[in-house]
Design a protein around this motif. Structure first.
Motif, PDB file in Angstrom:
ATOM      1  N   ASP A 197       1.095  -1.325  -0.156  1.00  0.00           N
ATOM      2  CA  ASP A 197      -0.222  -0.164  -0.041  1.00  0.00           C
ATOM      3  C   ASP A 197       0.856   1.527   0.091  1.00  0.00           C
ATOM      4  O   ASP A 197       0.608   2.524  -0.456  1.00  0.00           O
ATOM      5  N   LEU A 198       2.163   1.196   0.506  1.00  0.00           N
ATOM      6  CA  LEU A 198       2.513   2.812   0.481  1.00  0.00           C
ATOM      7  C   LEU A 198       4.045   1.969   0.696  1.00  0.00           C
ATOM      8  O   LEU A 198       4.158   0.265   1.674  1.00  0.00           O
ATOM      9  N   CYS A 199       5.630   2.187  -0.433  1.00  0.00           N
ATOM     10  CA  CYS A 199       7.218   2.048  -0.386  1.00  0.00           C
ATOM     11  C   CYS A 199       7.522   3.337   0.361  1.00  0.00           C
ATOM     12  O   CYS A 199       7.359   4.209  -0.431  1.00  0.00           O
ATOM     13  N   ILE A 200       8.201   2.839   1.595  1.00  0.00           N
ATOM     14  CA  ILE A 200       9.483   3.935   1.221  1.00  0.00           C
ATOM     15  C   ILE A 200      10.809   2.985   1.840  1.00  0.00           C
ATOM     16  O   ILE A 200      10.672   2.153   2.051  1.00  0.00           O
ATOM     17  N   THR A 201      11.573   3.565   0.510  1.00  0.00           N
ATOM     18  CA  THR A 201      13.412   3.275   0.049  1.00  0.00           C
ATOM     19  C   THR A 201      14.109   4.446   0.788  1.00  0.00           C
ATOM     20  O   THR A 201      14.040   4.962   0.784  1.00  0.00           O
ATOM     21  N   ASP A 202      14.758   3.349   1.778  1.00  0.00           N
ATOM     22  CA  ASP A 202      15.805   4.012   2.578  1.00  0.00           C
ATOM     23  C   ASP A 202      16.595   3.987   1.684  1.00  0.00           C
ATOM     24  O   ASP A 202      17.687   2.952   1.368  1.00  0.00           O
ATOM     25  N   GLY A 203      17.806   5.175   1.061  1.00  0.00           N
ATOM     26  CA  GLY A 203      18.730   5.512   0.779  1.00  0.00           C
ATOM     27  C   GLY A 203      19.410   6.348   1.612  1.00  0.00           C
ATOM     28  O   GLY A 203      19.723   7.260   0.551  1.00  0.00           O
ATOM     29  N   ILE A 204      19.340   6.495   2.417  1.00  0.00           N
ATOM     30  CA  ILE A 204      19.849   7.081   3.107  1.00  0.00           C
ATOM     31  C   ILE A 204      21.665   6.327   3.707  1.00  0.00           C
ATOM     32  O   ILE A 204      22.273   7.714   2.760  1.00  0.00           O
ATOM     33  N   TRP A 205      21.510   5.841   4.137  1.00  0.00           N
ATOM     34  CA  TRP A 205      23.361   4.777   2.906  1.00  0.00           C
ATOM     35  C   TRP A 205      22.647   4.031   2.446  1.00  0.00           C
ATOM     36  O   TRP A 205      22.005   2.850   2.429  1.00  0.00           O
ATOM     37  N   ALA A 206      22.904   4.350   1.137  1.00  0.00           N
ATOM     38  CA  ALA A 206      22.801   3.329   0.023  1.00  0.00           C
ATOM     39  C   ALA A 206      23.964   2.224  -0.359  1.00  0.00           C
ATOM     40  O   ALA A 206      25.121   2.559   0.112  1.00  0.00           O
ATOM     41  N   MET A 207      23.839   0.804  -1.248  1.00  0.00           N
ATOM     42  CA  MET A 207      24.737   0.526  -1.587  1.00  0.00           C
ATOM     43  C   MET A 207      25.216   0.409  -3.006  1.00  0.00           C
ATOM     44  O   MET A 207      24.378  -0.001  -3.647  1.00  0.00           O
ATOM     45  N   GLU A 208      26.624   0.862  -3.128  1.00  0.00           N
ATOM     46  CA  GLU A 208      26.861   0.463  -4.182  1.00  0.00           C
ATOM     47  C   GLU A 208      27.865  -0.360  -5.100  1.00  0.00           C
ATOM     48  O   GLU A 208      27.960  -1.020  -4.012  1.00  0.00           O
ATOM     49  N   GLY A 209      28.341  -0.527  -6.377  1.00  0.00           N
ATOM     50  CA  GLY A 209      28.831  -1.683  -6.808  1.00  0.00           C
ATOM     51  C   GLY A 209      28.353  -2.919  -6.887  1.00  0.00           C
ATOM     52  O   GLY A 209      27.090  -3.609  -7.381  1.00  0.00           O
ATOM     53  N   ASN A 210      28.788  -4.049  -5.723  1.00  0.00           N
ATOM     54  CA  ASN A 210      28.157  -5.677  -6.102  1.00  0.00           C
ATOM     55  C   ASN A 210      27.610  -5.538  -4.674  1.00  0.00           C
ATOM     56  O   ASN A 210      27.393  -6.886  -3.987  1.00  0.00           O
ATOM     57  N   GLY A 211      26.244  -4.666  -5.281  1.00  0.00           N
ATOM     58  CA  GLY A 211      24.583  -5.236  -3.783  1.00  0.00           C
ATOM     59  C   GLY A 211      24.651  -6.292  -4.714  1.00  0.00           C
ATOM     60  O   GLY A 211      24.792  -7.208  -5.203  1.00  0.00           O
ATOM     61  N   PRO A 212      23.373  -7.088  -3.165  1.00  0.00           N
ATOM     62  CA  PRO A 212      22.934  -7.005  -2.142  1.00  0.00           C
ATOM     63  C   PRO A 212      23.898  -6.573  -1.182  1.00  0.00           C
ATOM     64  O   PRO A 212      23.536  -5.739  -0.150  1.00  0.00           O
ATOM     65  N   THR A 213      24.542  -7.160  -0.330  1.00  0.00           N
ATOM     66  CA  THR A 213      25.379  -7.691   0.295  1.00  0.00           C
ATOM     67  C   THR A 213      26.687  -7.780   0.609  1.00  0.00           C
ATOM     68  O   THR A 213      27.191  -6.939   1.598  1.00  0.00           O
ATOM     69  N   GLY A 214      27.661  -7.332  -1.135  1.00  0.00           N
ATOM     70  CA  GLY A 214      28.860  -7.561  -1.335  1.00  0.00           C
ATOM     71  C   GLY A 214      29.573  -5.928  -1.414  1.00  0.00           C
ATOM     72  O   GLY A 214      30.709  -5.725  -2.075  1.00  0.00           O
ATOM     73  N   GLY A 215      28.964  -4.807  -1.596  1.00  0.00           N
ATOM     74  CA  GLY A 215      29.088  -3.479  -1.901  1.00  0.00           C
ATOM     75  C   GLY A 215      29.181  -2.871  -0.970  1.00  0.00           C
ATOM     76  O   GLY A 215      30.367  -3.018   0.513  1.00  0.00           O
ATOM     77  N   THR A 216      29.729  -1.354  -1.686  1.00  0.00           N
ATOM     78  CA  THR A 216      29.758  -0.226  -1.087  1.00  0.00           C
ATOM     79  C   THR A 216      29.075   0.553  -0.614  1.00  0.00           C
ATOM     80  O   THR A 216      27.749   0.758  -1.382  1.00  0.00           O
ATOM     81  N   ARG A 217      29.152   0.986   1.011  1.00  0.00           N
ATOM     82  CA  ARG A 217      28.220   1.900   1.459  1.00  0.00           C
ATOM     83  C   ARG A 217      28.479   3.013   0.912  1.00  0.00           C
ATOM     84  O   ARG A 217      28.987   3.612   0.554  1.00  0.00           O
ATOM     85  N   ARG A 218      27.398   3.916   0.096  1.00  0.00           N
ATOM     86  CA  ARG A 218      27.096   4.870  -0.469  1.00  0.00           C
ATOM     87  C   ARG A 218      26.122   6.464   0.156  1.00  0.00           C
ATOM     88  O   ARG A 218      24.822   5.452   0.072  1.00  0.00           O
ATOM     89  N   ASP A 219      26.723   6.976   1.150  1.00  0.00           N
ATOM     90  CA  ASP A 219      25.830   7.590   1.493  1.00  0.00           C
ATOM     91  C   ASP A 219      24.659   8.976   0.819  1.00  0.00           C
ATOM     92  O   ASP A 219      25.686  10.346   0.660  1.00  0.00           O
TER      93      ASP A 219
END
Ligand code: SF4
Ligand code: SF4
Length: 372
Positions: A197-219
């Motif tokens: 019904d509602l979607c809120i995506t947390d892009g405050i600390w996002a992840m770049e590179g080899n996500g979804p678990t092995g990438g690098t944090r990008r603020d």
């Protein structure tokens, strides 16, 4: 709706999430007695500062708005690996959700029941197992994390719904839909069925590179919200440097008429996309296989096999925990002498092993020839 949000401090988050609830008229849709299910991304147990999971502070801010409307909050999720009350309690605790839920008066779903259900509108997939609270939710809020994704390119609101499939049923779906196009269509079928019904995506600390678990944090410092998971993903993909057409599930969503073909067709509220964009957001390692279509037909299968990235275990750092083997849909990983070993003959390159390795020692490689 896109909002600049500089961090996870309670005061700023409460103000921004309240603005989202007001602007999108969410308070009017909630009523006392309702149970609102919050679906964060807890793909694996990790600390919030690693930017792999939806930050518990954001979940707290959303839950408080729900409570303000008199509704109850239930947090439900199924990470990779076995889905049992014990593993789920450990995951909530390890991700900082247990303390947060206790402090806020939220319930955590740890009964781990699920049901196989038909997906009547499914284009690619018409039946699958779903964790019970997602089936009877009065109201469902999708709280995704903005990340790159090694298999499907981008992980946001649509991909987050895959966590509604109980633990080891996920590898089964990888087996049923081993290729990216089919898998992307299955994700759309699932998201369309659950209809958050509602979607809120947390892009405050996002992840770049080899996500979804092995990438690098990008603020990135962004909160993105919409009543449409497809619309919020189109915006977040753009912030991650990807046009909707470059992400198969979003391209198919547009073809199904679920979202406009381009971001220009969306009405954007809040801060402008330009003011929130960052340069050089690193994409996940993926091969461009477009050139394969230009090769003679008989060469295409071999070229595709060579061009597709593959998982490679850094043996020296592997601790032999077996999490990769547990998540492999093809059962093609064995632990020998406390080290994981992949039998590539049956590997379908789904990267579940890469995703679930707690030590991040499974790299995504491709042949240099195709490293363009
Ligand atoms: S999950 Fe990672 S550390 Fe554990 S056995 Fe597999 S490769 Fe080794
Ligand atoms: S080895 Fe890894 S990439 Fe290959 S099928 Fe198993 S989980 Fe997927």
């Amino acid at each position: 709706m896109l909002l600049r949000c500089t961090g996870y401090g309670a005061e700023e988050l409460d103000e921004k999430v309240d603005a989202i609830f007001q602007e999108l008229h969410i308070y009017e849709e909630l009523s006392p007695g309702m149970t609102v299910v919050l679906k964060p991304n807890l793909v694996m147990t990790s600390k919030p500062e690693e930017a792999i999971i939806t930050h518990p502070a954001l979940v707290a801010a959303v839950g408080k708005c729900v409570q303000r409307a008199g509704a109850k909050v239930l947090i439900a999720e199924s990470p990779g690996g076995p889905y049992t009350p014990m593993t789920m309690k450990a995951a909530f605790r390890g991700c900082g959700y247990t303390d947060m839920a206790e402090a806020c008066g939220f319930s955590l779903y740890t009964d781990c029941e699920s049901r196989e259900v038909p997906l009547p509108g499914g284009v690619r997939c018409r039946r699958m197992a779903i964790v019970s609270p997602f089936l009877g939710a009065d109201y469902l809020i999708d709280l995704a994390k903005l990340k790159t994704h090694s298999m499907v390119g981008f992980s946001g609101a649509v991909k987050n719904m895959f966590g509604a499939v109980p633990g080891l049923k996920k590898p089964e779906l990888h087996c049923r839909f081993p290729e990216k196009p089919e898998f992307s269509e299955m994700l759309l079928d699932l998201c369309d069925f659950l209809q958050p019904d509602l979607c809120i995506t947390d892009g405050i600390w996002a992840m770049e590179g080899n996500g979804p678990t092995g990438g690098t944090r990008r603020d990135l410092g962004v909160l993105a919200a919409s009543k449409s998971p497809y619309a919020v993903d189109v915006c977040c993909a753009k912030l991650a440097g990807l046009e909707a057409g470059q992400v198969l599930m979003l391209r198919y969503a547009a073809e199904r008429g679920l979202v406009p073909q381009s971001i220009d067709g969306l009405e954007l509220l809040g801060d402008s996309l330009e003011s929130l964009s960052v340069p050089d957001f690193q994409k996940a390692e993926a091969s461009s296989t477009d050139f394969i279509d230009r090769l003679p037909r008989f060469l295409r299968p071999a070229a595709k096999k060579l061009a597709t990235p593959y998982p490679r275990i850094e043996k020296k750092s592997c601790v032999g925990c077996g999490k990769c083997a547990e998540s492999c849909p093809q059962n093609t990983i064995e632990i020998k002498d406390h080290k994981a070993e992949i039998d590539y003959r049956r590997c379908i390159r789904c990267f579940c092993c890469h995703e679930m390795c707690p030590k991040h020692v499974i790299e995504i490689r491709r042949l240099r020839l195709f490293n363009v």
